[in-house]
Design a protein around this motif. Structure first.
Motif, PDB file in Angstrom:
ATOM      1  N   THR A  12      17.479  51.469  33.257  1.00  0.00           N
ATOM      2  CA  THR A  12      17.587  52.729  32.619  1.00  0.00           C
ATOM      3  C   THR A  12      16.267  53.205  32.015  1.00  0.00           C
ATOM      4  O   THR A  12      15.739  54.283  32.165  1.00  0.00           O
ATOM      5  CB  THR A  12      18.672  52.947  31.709  1.00  0.00           C
ATOM      6  N   PHE A  13      15.609  52.075  31.028  1.00  0.00           N
ATOM      7  CA  PHE A  13      14.580  52.588  30.430  1.00  0.00           C
ATOM      8  C   PHE A  13      13.159  52.497  31.450  1.00  0.00           C
ATOM      9  O   PHE A  13      12.383  53.434  31.418  1.00  0.00           O
ATOM     10  CB  PHE A  13      14.144  51.471  29.403  1.00  0.00           C
ATOM     11  N   ASP A  14      13.358  51.868  32.531  1.00  0.00           N
ATOM     12  CA  ASP A  14      12.329  51.515  33.554  1.00  0.00           C
ATOM     13  C   ASP A  14      12.049  53.060  34.351  1.00  0.00           C
ATOM     14  O   ASP A  14      11.176  53.661  34.611  1.00  0.00           O
ATOM     15  CB  ASP A  14      12.464  50.591  34.586  1.00  0.00           C
ATOM     16  N   VAL A  15      13.529  53.535  34.673  1.00  0.00           N
ATOM     17  CA  VAL A  15      13.615  54.830  35.204  1.00  0.00           C
ATOM     18  C   VAL A  15      13.117  55.794  34.392  1.00  0.00           C
ATOM     19  O   VAL A  15      12.239  56.778  34.857  1.00  0.00           O
ATOM     20  CB  VAL A  15      14.733  55.011  35.822  1.00  0.00           C
ATOM     21  N   LEU A  16      13.648  55.927  33.177  1.00  0.00           N
ATOM     22  CA  LEU A  16      13.124  57.255  32.320  1.00  0.00           C
ATOM     23  C   LEU A  16      11.563  57.120  32.081  1.00  0.00           C
ATOM     24  O   LEU A  16      10.768  57.991  32.158  1.00  0.00           O
ATOM     25  CB  LEU A  16      13.890  57.166  30.986  1.00  0.00           C
ATOM     26  N   TYR A  17      10.851  55.706  31.937  1.00  0.00           N
ATOM     27  CA  TYR A  17       9.530  55.984  31.551  1.00  0.00           C
ATOM     28  C   TYR A  17       8.776  56.048  32.949  1.00  0.00           C
ATOM     29  O   TYR A  17       7.767  56.998  32.828  1.00  0.00           O
ATOM     30  CB  TYR A  17       9.361  54.180  31.105  1.00  0.00           C
ATOM     31  N   SER A  18       9.196  55.825  34.112  1.00  0.00           N
ATOM     32  CA  SER A  18       8.558  56.088  35.338  1.00  0.00           C
ATOM     33  C   SER A  18       8.494  57.375  35.540  1.00  0.00           C
ATOM     34  O   SER A  18       7.568  57.891  35.951  1.00  0.00           O
ATOM     35  CB  SER A  18       9.203  55.166  36.447  1.00  0.00           C
ATOM     36  N   VAL A  19       9.772  58.184  35.212  1.00  0.00           N
ATOM     37  CA  VAL A  19       9.626  59.603  35.583  1.00  0.00           C
ATOM     38  C   VAL A  19       8.820  60.250  34.666  1.00  0.00           C
ATOM     39  O   VAL A  19       8.095  61.108  34.951  1.00  0.00           O
ATOM     40  CB  VAL A  19      11.120  60.100  35.412  1.00  0.00           C
ATOM     41  N   LYS A  20       8.696  60.007  33.386  1.00  0.00           N
ATOM     42  CA  LYS A  20       8.129  60.608  32.221  1.00  0.00           C
ATOM     43  C   LYS A  20       6.558  60.457  32.726  1.00  0.00           C
ATOM     44  O   LYS A  20       5.622  61.238  32.645  1.00  0.00           O
ATOM     45  CB  LYS A  20       8.066  59.929  30.952  1.00  0.00           C
ATOM     46  N   SER A  21       6.027  59.191  33.068  1.00  0.00           N
ATOM     47  CA  SER A  21       4.798  58.979  33.365  1.00  0.00           C
ATOM     48  C   SER A  21       4.038  59.717  34.855  1.00  0.00           C
ATOM     49  O   SER A  21       3.193  60.350  34.765  1.00  0.00           O
ATOM     50  CB  SER A  21       4.668  57.346  33.527  1.00  0.00           C
ATOM     51  N   THR A  22       5.112  59.653  35.676  1.00  0.00           N
ATOM     52  CA  THR A  22       4.779  60.462  36.922  1.00  0.00           C
ATOM     53  C   THR A  22       4.449  61.881  36.417  1.00  0.00           C
ATOM     54  O   THR A  22       3.661  62.521  37.166  1.00  0.00           O
ATOM     55  CB  THR A  22       5.834  60.068  37.879  1.00  0.00           C
ATOM     56  N   CYS A  23       5.531  62.423  35.864  1.00  0.00           N
ATOM     57  CA  CYS A  23       5.336  63.750  35.728  1.00  0.00           C
ATOM     58  C   CYS A  23       4.335  64.161  34.931  1.00  0.00           C
ATOM     59  O   CYS A  23       3.354  65.179  35.167  1.00  0.00           O
ATOM     60  CB  CYS A  23       6.662  64.121  34.881  1.00  0.00           C
ATOM     61  N   ASN A  24       3.756  63.238  33.995  1.00  0.00           N
ATOM     62  CA  ASN A  24       2.529  63.581  33.400  1.00  0.00           C
ATOM     63  C   ASN A  24       1.281  63.443  34.075  1.00  0.00           C
ATOM     64  O   ASN A  24       0.350  64.453  33.845  1.00  0.00           O
ATOM     65  CB  ASN A  24       2.466  62.510  31.858  1.00  0.00           C
ATOM     66  N   GLN A  25       1.143  62.536  34.964  1.00  0.00           N
ATOM     67  CA  GLN A  25       0.115  62.353  35.827  1.00  0.00           C
ATOM     68  C   GLN A  25      -0.020  63.471  36.987  1.00  0.00           C
ATOM     69  O   GLN A  25      -0.969  63.972  37.088  1.00  0.00           O
ATOM     70  CB  GLN A  25       0.335  61.109  36.955  1.00  0.00           C
ATOM     71  N   VAL A  26       1.244  64.164  37.322  1.00  0.00           N
ATOM     72  CA  VAL A  26       1.049  65.181  38.344  1.00  0.00           C
ATOM     73  C   VAL A  26       0.731  66.688  37.420  1.00  0.00           C
ATOM     74  O   VAL A  26       0.041  67.536  37.959  1.00  0.00           O
ATOM     75  CB  VAL A  26       2.553  65.509  38.784  1.00  0.00           C
ATOM     76  N   THR A  38      -1.120  66.428  34.800  1.00  0.00           N
ATOM     77  CA  THR A  38      -2.755  66.465  34.472  1.00  0.00           C
ATOM     78  C   THR A  38      -3.334  66.701  35.794  1.00  0.00           C
ATOM     79  O   THR A  38      -4.433  67.414  35.643  1.00  0.00           O
ATOM     80  CB  THR A  38      -2.941  64.925  34.037  1.00  0.00           C
ATOM     81  N   TYR A  39      -2.917  66.328  36.948  1.00  0.00           N
ATOM     82  CA  TYR A  39      -3.606  66.461  38.073  1.00  0.00           C
ATOM     83  C   TYR A  39      -3.741  67.830  38.600  1.00  0.00           C
ATOM     84  O   TYR A  39      -4.963  68.539  38.923  1.00  0.00           O
ATOM     85  CB  TYR A  39      -3.189  65.559  39.267  1.00  0.00           C
ATOM     86  N   MET A  40      -2.516  68.638  38.595  1.00  0.00           N
ATOM     87  CA  MET A  40      -2.531  70.104  38.887  1.00  0.00           C
ATOM     88  C   MET A  40      -2.723  70.758  37.816  1.00  0.00           C
ATOM     89  O   MET A  40      -2.806  72.215  38.061  1.00  0.00           O
ATOM     90  CB  MET A  40      -1.035  70.171  39.519  1.00  0.00           C
ATOM     91  N   LYS A  41      -3.042  70.595  36.788  1.00  0.00           N
ATOM     92  CA  LYS A  41      -3.570  71.415  35.381  1.00  0.00           C
ATOM     93  C   LYS A  41      -2.374  72.310  35.332  1.00  0.00           C
ATOM     94  O   LYS A  41      -2.572  73.578  35.228  1.00  0.00           O
ATOM     95  CB  LYS A  41      -4.616  71.944  35.537  1.00  0.00           C
ATOM     96  N   ILE A  42      -1.067  71.698  35.133  1.00  0.00           N
ATOM     97  CA  ILE A  42       0.063  72.739  34.592  1.00  0.00           C
ATOM     98  C   ILE A  42       0.835  72.032  33.806  1.00  0.00           C
ATOM     99  O   ILE A  42       0.743  71.007  33.391  1.00  0.00           O
ATOM    100  CB  ILE A  42       1.017  72.693  36.204  1.00  0.00           C
ATOM    101  N   SER A  43       1.764  72.796  33.335  1.00  0.00           N
ATOM    102  CA  SER A  43       2.722  72.409  32.134  1.00  0.00           C
ATOM    103  C   SER A  43       4.053  72.238  32.645  1.00  0.00           C
ATOM    104  O   SER A  43       4.537  72.904  33.459  1.00  0.00           O
ATOM    105  CB  SER A  43       2.567  73.385  30.788  1.00  0.00           C
ATOM    106  N   CYS A  44       4.706  70.967  32.333  1.00  0.00           N
ATOM    107  CA  CYS A  44       6.079  70.773  32.603  1.00  0.00           C
ATOM    108  C   CYS A  44       7.020  71.430  32.139  1.00  0.00           C
ATOM    109  O   CYS A  44       6.718  71.735  30.629  1.00  0.00           O
ATOM    110  CB  CYS A  44       6.266  69.323  32.428  1.00  0.00           C
ATOM    111  N   PHE A  45       8.210  72.283  32.699  1.00  0.00           N
ATOM    112  CA  PHE A  45       8.942  72.834  31.949  1.00  0.00           C
ATOM    113  C   PHE A  45       8.455  74.273  31.432  1.00  0.00           C
ATOM    114  O   PHE A  45       9.164  74.991  30.759  1.00  0.00           O
ATOM    115  CB  PHE A  45       9.921  72.346  30.941  1.00  0.00           C
ATOM    116  N   THR A  46       7.382  74.554  31.907  1.00  0.00           N
ATOM    117  CA  THR A  46       6.731  75.937  31.316  1.00  0.00           C
ATOM    118  C   THR A  46       6.093  76.834  32.466  1.00  0.00           C
ATOM    119  O   THR A  46       5.412  76.185  33.511  1.00  0.00           O
ATOM    120  CB  THR A  46       5.403  75.677  30.248  1.00  0.00           C
TER     121      THR A  46
END
Length: 294
Positions: free
Chosen positions: A262-276, A278-286
């Motif tokens: 469960t921790f691995d999934v949540l951490y991976s999703v958070k990390s991936t969303c942050n990377q995307v 940052t790369y696309m210069k967008i804000s998550c949920f905004t």
């Protein structure tokens, strides 16, 4: 009734997010990843809720097949998309499945779950067995249809995937996961699945969700899929523990595996969303306001 309402709200929002993204001109790969990632998690939870509502616990083999076939079916759909570049849509698909499950929950809420234990006259079989078999047949049909498309080859070079990788490579992590699950189901000295079916399904469901998300990432980014992932670490330790005749109590080890997965999934999703983001210069949920016309 709470389960039916929860699925209805989830299904409605799941159908509206794409329309909202197109309306606000905010369609991007992050939205697709987030959408399908949530679907991967919900598949596990909805499967567990379904077998609980049908009181199918007295039939462990049927319970095992129903839950794990749902995970495999969803994985095969994205495996198909990774090969062909298009997510398949069938006549009987996710929406129809969710409506059927909602109806089952409504019947259980109104008439009581024990209504499914009523035996059908003349054939002497409970309604819950018939319902699970029908669900299983529908899932197997969709899975086989996806596998037939996969067998025909992909859109890449020489019939490879869209990332020009082997069309069979995505089968490896899911095959390993199913192998470990089946081995524990058959050979656990403490009958781990029979005594703790929900924990068993949720533990492997978290790992299945993680590798499904990896497949979605590979599809969205048109890159090779990660085959050796931390999601397989917990099942691997469970397998080693079983091989050495349960040095550690398998129930306690399953709890630890569930917490880690469960921790691995949540951490991976958070990390991936942050990377995307940052790369696309967008804000998550905004959603950025549109600039005023010149």
């Amino acid at each position: 009734m709470v389960c039916a309402m929860g699925i209805f709200i989830y299904q409605t929002l799941d159908a509206l997010d794409g329309k909202q993204a197109r309306r606000t001109s905010s369609c991007n790969s992050l939205g697709e990843l987030f959408d399908h990632g949530c679907d991967a998690f919900s598949t596990v939870v909805i499967s567990v809720a379904l077998v609980c509502s049908l009181l199918i616990g007295n039939f462990p083999v049927l319970l095992f097949l129903t839950c794990f076939t749902g995970m495999v079916t969803y994985y095969c759909a994205h495996w198909n998309a990774y090969i062909t570049g298009t997510l398949p849509v069938n006549a009987f698909d996710v929406t129809e499945s969710q409506v059927t499950i909602m109806l089952i929950h409504v019947v259980s809420a109104i008439l009581g779950p024990h209504i499914w234990l009523t035996k059908i006259p003349k054939i002497d079989i409970e309604f819950n067995i018939i319902a699970c078999v029908l669900v299983e047949m529908a899932l197997l049909f969709v899975t086989l249809k996806a596998l037939l498309v996969i067998q025909q080859g992909g859109q890449g070079k020489n019939g490879s995937t869209i990332a020009n990788t082997s069309v069979l490579s995505p089968a490896l992590p899911m095959f390993f996961l199913l192998f470990v699950a089946c081995t524990l189901f058959l050979h656990s000295p403490t009958n781990l699945f029979h005594n703790h079916p929900c924990l068993f399904v949720l533990t492997f469901g978290m790992s299945a969700s993680k590798i499904t998300v990896n497949l979605v990432i590979a599809h969205v980014s048109k890159s090779p899929m990660v085959l050796i992932d931390s999601a397989l670490l917990g099942p691997f330790i469970l397998l080693i523990n079983l091989y050495f005749r349960t040095i550690i109590n398998d129930f306690h080890l399953m709890l630890a595996t569930f917490a880690f997965s469960t921790f691995d999934v949540l951490y991976s999703v958070k990390s991936t969303c942050n990377q995307v983001c940052t790369y696309m210069k967008i804000s998550c949920f905004t959603i950025s306001p549109k600039s005023a016309p010149q």
